[in-house]
Design an enzyme around this catalytic site. Structure first.
Site: not given
Ligand code: NAD
Length: 295
Positions: A239, A171
């Site tokens: 990150k 990744k």
């Molecule tokens: P995001 O911030 O939209 O979603 C994260 C969610 O986690 C939020 O709804 C937040 O409220 C929740 N959260 C945070 N702390 C928490 C806790 N202690 N307990 C419960 N819920 C909690 O982020 P995202 O874009 O959905 O990314 C999530 C993961 O996927 C990350 O690691 C990111 O690097 C990875 N990712 C993101 C993408 C993208 O295009 N957005 C693509 C691939 C991978």
């Protein structure tokens, strides 16, 4: 079976909803955001009051959380998954982490009799929504095999890359490449802007020519529309790239390109754009040159 989903944000939300739509599993969700929870309970999931409650009731617990520190808190911290999940249950982390974090969390789970798969995803919110996302899995053959139907219920491609640590490795390498392509796209579009060429025509050429990449496509879609609403926040991209650069450093691989992209991200974050979309790196060029790339 009962599937718990913790972290139903930009990525976790659509993936969780695809599990609800495409399987008969009972789905239980937890998130700090009430709106994010509601988007899943509206489709038939139930809401848990805490991580501990969710973990104690589920056969499989899935997380999609922002940063390694939060993943460690929710998994190994007080009231977390390791403390509360049933022995014999499975934990699947879809977040982007370092290989070291994945290994540490897997060891903590193993000590409690919980099997773990690290399963970071790629494809962005569009492919998380249409269910064509690619999942790169690290973990034991048997655990991967057992959970393949669940992983396939919300993805288009599942690649078992090796043992725990190699999912994150794949990744981080992938994302480093995508961010480098996107930063090159920002520079290319700014050259196009200054040249006076019709940007829509330049875009039509590139999308059908050798300069095309998903990094280019994402950058040009957002920059030309001037839409930097986050589907992938710059803070999260930063990150990922930081973790990729740490990995390169540990492996002794010199960085010629990715560290420049890191500097671009630092400048964009310094401009207050961390919570905007990662395509905001183009705004560093726009600010420096006093003109915007829009068409
Ligand atoms: P995001 O911030 O939209 O979603 C994260 C969610 O986690 C939020 O709804 C937040 O409220 C929740 N959260 C945070 N702390 C928490 C806790 N202690 N307990 C419960 N819920 C909690 O982020 P995202 O874009 O959905 O990314 C999530 C993961 O996927 C990350 O690691 C990111 O690097 C990875 N990712 C993101 C993408 C993208 O295009 N957005 C693509 C691939 C991978």
């Amino acid at each position: 079976m009962k599937v718990g989903f913790i972290g139903v944000g930009n990525m976790g939300g659509p993936m969780c909803r695809n599990i609800i739509r495409n399987t008969n599993h009972e789905v239980i969700v937890f998130d700090l955001s009430a709106d994010a929870v509601k988007a899943c309970t509206d489709l038939g999931a139930s809401a848990a009051p805490s991580v501990a409650d969710l973990a104690s009731r589920c056969d499989v617990v899935i997380t999609s959380l922002p940063i390694p520190r939060v993943v460690e808190e929710v998994t190994l911290g007080a009231g977390g998954i390791a403390e509360n999940a049933k022995a014999g249950s499975v934990f699947i982390d879809l977040s982007t982490n370092s290989p070291a974090t994945a290994k540490r969390v897997a060891a903590g789970m193993q000590a409690k009799g919980i099997a773990m798969l690290e399963a970071p995803v790629s494809g962005g919110t569009a492919r998380a929504t249409d269910g064509t996302i690619v999942i790169m899995v690290g973990g034991d053959d048997k655990v991967v095999e057992q959970n393949l139907p669940l992983l396939k219920s919300f993805s288009g491609e599942v690649v078992h890359v090796g043992e725990i640590g190699y999912g994150s490795t794949a990744k981080l390498i992938n994302n480093m490449l995508a961010f480098c392509n996107a930063a090159a796209a920002a520079e290319a579009l700014m050259i196009g802007k200054r040249s006076g060429i019709d940007l829509k025509k330049l875009d039509a050429v590139i999308r059908n020519a050798s300069g095309m990449s998903s990094g280019y496509a994402g950058m040009s879609t957002k920059a030309l529309a001037g839409n930097f609403q986050p589907t992938f926040a710059l803070d999260l991209a930063h990150k990922d790239l930081r973790l990729a650069l740490e990995m390169a450093d540990e492996l002794g691989v010199p960085g010629m390109i990715a560290p420049q992209v890191m500097n671009l991200m630092r400048m964009a974050r310094g401009m207050g754009l961390g919570s905007s979309d990662s395509a905001s790196v183009i705004r560093v060029y726009e600010k420096a040159l006093g003109e915007e790339v829009r068409a």
